[in-house]
Design a protein around this motif. Structure first.
Motif, PDB file in Angstrom:
ATOM      1  N   THR A 134       0.391  -1.209   0.352  1.00  0.00           N
ATOM      2  CA  THR A 134      -0.115  -0.076   0.300  1.00  0.00           C
ATOM      3  C   THR A 134       0.885   1.517   0.181  1.00  0.00           C
ATOM      4  OG1 THR A 134      -0.092   0.236   2.722  1.00  0.00           O
ATOM      5  CG2 THR A 134      -1.699  -1.002   1.065  1.00  0.00           C
ATOM      6  N   GLN A 135       1.890   1.017   0.296  1.00  0.00           N
ATOM      7  CA  GLN A 135       3.332   2.320   0.926  1.00  0.00           C
ATOM      8  C   GLN A 135       3.457   2.277  -0.818  1.00  0.00           C
ATOM      9  OE1 GLN A 135       2.698   3.899   3.461  1.00  0.00           O
ATOM     10  NE2 GLN A 135       1.168   2.987   3.689  1.00  0.00           N
ATOM     11  N   GLU A 136       3.637   1.397  -1.949  1.00  0.00           N
ATOM     12  CA  GLU A 136       4.057   1.760  -3.172  1.00  0.00           C
ATOM     13  C   GLU A 136       3.396   2.312  -3.507  1.00  0.00           C
ATOM     14  OE1 GLU A 136       5.503  -2.087  -3.911  1.00  0.00           O
ATOM     15  OE2 GLU A 136       7.211  -2.379  -3.230  1.00  0.00           O
ATOM     16  N   ILE A 137       2.110   1.646  -3.410  1.00  0.00           N
ATOM     17  CA  ILE A 137       0.779   2.654  -4.428  1.00  0.00           C
ATOM     18  C   ILE A 137       0.704   4.152  -4.122  1.00  0.00           C
ATOM     19  CG2 ILE A 137      -1.724   2.562  -5.303  1.00  0.00           C
ATOM     20  CD1 ILE A 137      -0.318  -0.427  -6.078  1.00  0.00           C
ATOM     21  N   ARG A 138       0.935   4.236  -2.672  1.00  0.00           N
ATOM     22  CA  ARG A 138       0.437   5.464  -2.230  1.00  0.00           C
ATOM     23  C   ARG A 138       1.641   6.233  -3.019  1.00  0.00           C
ATOM     24  NH1 ARG A 138       1.903   8.033   3.468  1.00  0.00           N
ATOM     25  NH2 ARG A 138       0.668  10.139   3.311  1.00  0.00           N
ATOM     26  N   GLU A 139       3.028   5.829  -2.730  1.00  0.00           N
ATOM     27  CA  GLU A 139       3.837   6.712  -3.602  1.00  0.00           C
ATOM     28  C   GLU A 139       3.750   7.141  -5.100  1.00  0.00           C
ATOM     29  OE1 GLU A 139       7.546   9.396  -3.411  1.00  0.00           O
ATOM     30  OE2 GLU A 139       6.032   8.648  -2.090  1.00  0.00           O
ATOM     31  N   ILE A 140       3.336   6.196  -5.536  1.00  0.00           N
ATOM     32  CA  ILE A 140       2.909   6.274  -7.350  1.00  0.00           C
ATOM     33  C   ILE A 140       2.125   7.256  -7.579  1.00  0.00           C
ATOM     34  CG2 ILE A 140       2.002   4.498  -9.646  1.00  0.00           C
ATOM     35  CD1 ILE A 140       3.453   2.359  -8.136  1.00  0.00           C
ATOM     36  N   CYS A 141       0.853   7.044  -6.260  1.00  0.00           N
ATOM     37  CA  CYS A 141       0.049   8.616  -5.922  1.00  0.00           C
ATOM     38  C   CYS A 141       0.034   9.847  -6.381  1.00  0.00           C
ATOM     39  CB  CYS A 141      -1.222   7.766  -5.663  1.00  0.00           C
ATOM     40  SG  CYS A 141      -2.100   6.723  -5.738  1.00  0.00           S
ATOM     41  N   ARG A 142       1.841  10.059  -5.124  1.00  0.00           N
ATOM     42  CA  ARG A 142       2.182  10.879  -5.097  1.00  0.00           C
ATOM     43  C   ARG A 142       2.753  11.431  -5.446  1.00  0.00           C
ATOM     44  NH1 ARG A 142       0.210  12.895   1.330  1.00  0.00           N
ATOM     45  NH2 ARG A 142      -1.079  10.526   0.829  1.00  0.00           N
ATOM     46  N   LEU A 143       3.216  11.043  -6.476  1.00  0.00           N
ATOM     47  CA  LEU A 143       4.238  11.072  -7.460  1.00  0.00           C
ATOM     48  C   LEU A 143       3.431  11.649  -9.019  1.00  0.00           C
ATOM     49  CD1 LEU A 143       7.208   8.677  -6.736  1.00  0.00           C
ATOM     50  CD2 LEU A 143       7.349  11.342  -7.018  1.00  0.00           C
ATOM     51  N   ALA A 144       2.518  10.666  -9.321  1.00  0.00           N
ATOM     52  CA  ALA A 144       1.127  11.329  -9.948  1.00  0.00           C
ATOM     53  C   ALA A 144       0.304  12.843 -10.292  1.00  0.00           C
ATOM     54  CB  ALA A 144       0.204  10.477 -10.422  1.00  0.00           C
ATOM     55  N   THR A 145       0.355  12.662  -9.242  1.00  0.00           N
ATOM     56  CA  THR A 145      -0.321  14.346  -8.597  1.00  0.00           C
ATOM     57  C   THR A 145       1.087  15.576  -8.527  1.00  0.00           C
ATOM     58  OG1 THR A 145      -0.714  13.610  -6.491  1.00  0.00           O
ATOM     59  CG2 THR A 145      -2.307  13.551  -7.890  1.00  0.00           C
ATOM     60  N   VAL A 146       1.983  15.570  -8.069  1.00  0.00           N
ATOM     61  CA  VAL A 146       2.765  16.729  -7.820  1.00  0.00           C
ATOM     62  C   VAL A 146       2.903  17.547  -9.147  1.00  0.00           C
ATOM     63  CG1 VAL A 146       4.191  15.114  -5.767  1.00  0.00           C
ATOM     64  CG2 VAL A 146       4.868  15.508  -8.136  1.00  0.00           C
ATOM     65  N   GLU A 147       3.426  18.490  -9.172  1.00  0.00           N
ATOM     66  CA  GLU A 147       3.771  19.252  -9.906  1.00  0.00           C
ATOM     67  C   GLU A 147       4.760  18.450 -11.240  1.00  0.00           C
ATOM     68  OE1 GLU A 147       3.493  23.021 -12.209  1.00  0.00           O
ATOM     69  OE2 GLU A 147       2.290  22.623 -10.195  1.00  0.00           O
ATOM     70  N   GLY A 148       4.442  18.747 -12.257  1.00  0.00           N
ATOM     71  CA  GLY A 148       5.178  17.644 -13.312  1.00  0.00           C
ATOM     72  C   GLY A 148       4.674  16.548 -13.271  1.00  0.00           C
ATOM     73  N   GLY A 149       3.865  16.078 -12.728  1.00  0.00           N
ATOM     74  CA  GLY A 149       3.277  14.712 -12.785  1.00  0.00           C
ATOM     75  C   GLY A 149       2.893  14.009 -13.316  1.00  0.00           C
ATOM     76  N   SER A 150       2.780  12.592 -13.638  1.00  0.00           N
ATOM     77  CA  SER A 150       1.628  12.225 -14.954  1.00  0.00           C
ATOM     78  C   SER A 150      -0.291  12.722 -14.703  1.00  0.00           C
ATOM     79  CB  SER A 150       1.594  10.146 -14.859  1.00  0.00           C
ATOM     80  OG  SER A 150       1.114  10.452 -13.524  1.00  0.00           O
ATOM     81  N   SER A 151      -0.273  12.923 -13.742  1.00  0.00           N
ATOM     82  CA  SER A 151      -1.372  13.454 -13.881  1.00  0.00           C
ATOM     83  C   SER A 151      -2.094  14.643 -14.229  1.00  0.00           C
ATOM     84  CB  SER A 151      -2.317  13.015 -12.067  1.00  0.00           C
ATOM     85  OG  SER A 151      -2.365  12.340 -12.221  1.00  0.00           O
ATOM     86  N   GLN A 152      -1.002  15.711 -13.727  1.00  0.00           N
ATOM     87  CA  GLN A 152      -1.062  17.076 -14.199  1.00  0.00           C
ATOM     88  C   GLN A 152      -0.555  16.678 -15.399  1.00  0.00           C
ATOM     89  OE1 GLN A 152       2.008  19.451 -13.152  1.00  0.00           O
ATOM     90  NE2 GLN A 152       0.426  20.875 -12.578  1.00  0.00           N
ATOM     91  N   LEU A 153       0.089  16.121 -15.880  1.00  0.00           N
ATOM     92  CA  LEU A 153       0.681  16.469 -17.691  1.00  0.00           C
ATOM     93  C   LEU A 153      -0.158  15.850 -18.435  1.00  0.00           C
ATOM     94  CD1 LEU A 153       4.416  15.363 -17.314  1.00  0.00           C
ATOM     95  CD2 LEU A 153       3.438  17.922 -17.817  1.00  0.00           C
ATOM     96  N   GLN A 154      -1.190  14.746 -17.530  1.00  0.00           N
ATOM     97  CA  GLN A 154      -2.933  14.248 -19.320  1.00  0.00           C
ATOM     98  C   GLN A 154      -3.174  15.517 -18.915  1.00  0.00           C
ATOM     99  OE1 GLN A 154      -2.156  11.536 -20.551  1.00  0.00           O
ATOM    100  NE2 GLN A 154       0.017  11.258 -19.902  1.00  0.00           N
TER     101      GLN A 154
END
Length: 170
Positions: A134-154
């Motif tokens: 769960t901590q691995e998944i959490r970190e993936i989610c956090r990285l996706a939502t930070v400035e310049g993360g994949s969610s923001q880029l998409q």
């Protein structure tokens, strides 16, 4: 519902129960181990370090919030997309268990009590591995939502595509 309530109470596990309807029925028996409220900011609650897990019907928002918060999930899907969401949580992300029930979608208080005790047992090897995951998944989610993360880029790419389409038509 009566069996679920009884199983949670019998488990002696601390809980926060969000009951939008008929919370009074739940409050009658929760004793000192639980708190029943009609509403909460689920993501805020799930991100609190004292939360050990989430009982979820596996609606998409709860699934995303549980993953983002990095909490274990007990899945209890009832309809439609909840079943594949549950399968994803349990089999792909490996961050939860499915609450087993019979063909009539019934589960007994004893089964619920037992699964909650095992689920919240910090010494359980399977639970330790799921918590690590769960901590691995959490970190993936956090990285996706930070400035310049994949969610923001998409989202930016989507807006650019929409803007281009709009400019072509005008």
């Amino acid at each position: 519902m009566q069996e679920i309530v009884a199983g949670v109470l019998d488990s002696d596990v601390r809980f926060l129960w969000i009951a939008r309807e008929d919370a009074s029925r739940l409050q009658e028996g929760e004793g000192s181990k639980g708190l029943v409220v009609p509403w909460c900011d689920q993501l805020k609650v799930l991100c609190h370090p004292s939360i050990g897990g989430l009982w979820s019907y596996c609606e998409w928002n709860s699934t995303k919030e549980g993953a983002f918060a990095g909490v274990l999930m007990l899945t209890f899907p009832l309809k439609w997309d909840q079943f594949p969401n549950s399968k994803h949580i349990v089999e792909n992300w490996k961050m939860g268990w499915t609450v087993r029930r019979n063909e009539e979608i019934l589960v007994t208080r004893e089964e619920i009590s037992d699964v909650l005790k095992r689920f919240m047992d910090l010494g359980c090897d399977e639970g330790k591995e799921m918590r690590r995951r769960t901590q691995e998944i959490r970190e993936i989610c956090r990285l996706a939502t930070v400035e310049g993360g994949s969610s923001q880029l998409q989202i930016k790419a989507f807006i650019n595509d929409i803007t281009k389409l709009h400019n072509v038509r005008t």
